[in-house]
Write an enzyme that holds these catalytic residues in place. Structure first.
Site, PDB file in Angstrom:
ATOM      1  N   SER A 277       7.233 -49.015  37.281  1.00  0.00           N
ATOM      2  CA  SER A 277       6.661 -49.983  36.342  1.00  0.00           C
ATOM      3  C   SER A 277       7.780 -50.678  35.590  1.00  0.00           C
ATOM      4  O   SER A 277       8.822 -50.074  35.310  1.00  0.00           O
ATOM      5  CB  SER A 277       5.734 -49.279  35.344  1.00  0.00           C
ATOM      6  OG  SER A 277       5.321 -50.181  34.324  1.00  0.00           O
TER       7      SER A 277
ATOM      8  N   TYR B 101       3.777 -42.702  29.410  1.00  0.00           N
ATOM      9  CA  TYR B 101       3.647 -43.271  30.751  1.00  0.00           C
ATOM     10  C   TYR B 101       4.993 -43.822  31.225  1.00  0.00           C
ATOM     11  O   TYR B 101       5.434 -43.567  32.355  1.00  0.00           O
ATOM     12  CB  TYR B 101       2.596 -44.375  30.744  1.00  0.00           C
ATOM     13  CG  TYR B 101       2.499 -45.178  32.021  1.00  0.00           C
ATOM     14  CD1 TYR B 101       1.833 -44.674  33.132  1.00  0.00           C
ATOM     15  CD2 TYR B 101       3.085 -46.444  32.118  1.00  0.00           C
ATOM     16  CE1 TYR B 101       1.734 -45.422  34.308  1.00  0.00           C
ATOM     17  CE2 TYR B 101       2.993 -47.187  33.286  1.00  0.00           C
ATOM     18  CZ  TYR B 101       2.322 -46.674  34.373  1.00  0.00           C
ATOM     19  OH  TYR B 101       2.236 -47.409  35.536  1.00  0.00           O
TER      20      TYR B 101
END
Length: 259
Positions: free
Chosen positions: A151, A164
């Site tokens: 990400s 995350y």
């Protein structure tokens, strides 16, 4: 004129979290390019069956594989189910393409993250792919491909997704280490990093103001489509990317360039 052979013809792929969102798009793309695709799912059997049927309707080959991730023995359960499904189809054992896509988010700032939140997001996003690779080394064929879905939040401060982002940063380091370790076998290992993408993992996209802000973060003025990510994964999984390994590919549509 001879029709070109699909780039993944004769290969077997395993896509974790392959039934929805980016995973679904990756599964469909690899199958369209000729791969036999194992569509892994953790809980949503209906979605996995739907994805398999979509692939078959397009002339591809796929089968569902069930294993809950983030629990003890998850990697062994996954590979046992994968091996069993291949045997049932009379397919050659082994895998050529492994896409570690399955993941969850904990959309909370650091002061609101509980130990249970932290443990679960790391168990699914970091521990599971680590042991899936470890347990799969004897199944992964020489010359194979591993693609980890990372990400862009690993390259910026994003307080709402701190835990995350940490899990994906760990996956980025695993990518580097595996690339070095597996290079002698001709196996490439790379990471693809999506930005703001139209998937179910981000329910805040239903809020018009947030949707507008995320769209404007890209230089193209739109959200990413799962197919945008799947195309990048297909390239890295192909022979065209045989000389590319240990890399982190930004597939965010230029999100936050210059910021």
């Amino acid at each position: 004129m001879t029709t070109p052979t699909p780039r993944h013809e004769g290969r077997t792929a395993l896509v974790t979290g392959g039934s929805r969102g980016i995973g679904r798009a990756v599964s469909r793309r690899l199958a369209r390019e000729g791969a036999l695709v194992a569509v892994h799912y953790g809980h949503d059997e209906t979605a996995a069956e739907r994805t398999v049927k979509e692939i078959e309707a397009d002339g591809g080959r796929a089968f569902p594989v069930h294993a809950e991730l983030g629990v003890p023995g998850d990697a062994d359960t996954l590979w046992a189910a994968f091996d069993r499904a291949l045997a049932e189809r009379g397919a050659e054992p082994g895998v050529d393409i492994l896409v570690n896509n399955a993941g969850i988010t904990v959309p909370r700032r650091i002061d609101a993250v509980t130990e249970a939140d932290y443990d679960r997001v790391f168990a699914i996003n970091t521990k599971a792919p680590f042991f899936i690779v470890q347990r799969g080394l004897n199944r992964l064929r020489d010359g194979g491909r591993i693609v980890n879905i990372s990400s862009v939040v690993t390259r910026m401060a994003y307080p709402h997704l701190v835990s995350y982002a940490m899990t994906k940063a760990a996956l980025d380091h695993l990518t580097l280490t595996l690339a070095q370790e597996l290079g002698p076998r001709g196996i490439t290992v790379n990471a693809v990093a999506p930005g703001y993408t139209e998937t179910e993992i981000n329910p805040t996209l239903a809020v018009p103001e947030i949707r507008r802000r995320y769209s404007e973060a890209s230089v193209f003025g739109r959200l990413g489509d799962p197919a945008d990510i799947a195309d990048a994964v297909s390239f890295l999984a192909s022979d065209d990317a045989r000389w590319v390994t240990g890399q982190w590919l930004d597939a965010s549509g230029g999100a936050h360039l210059g910021v």
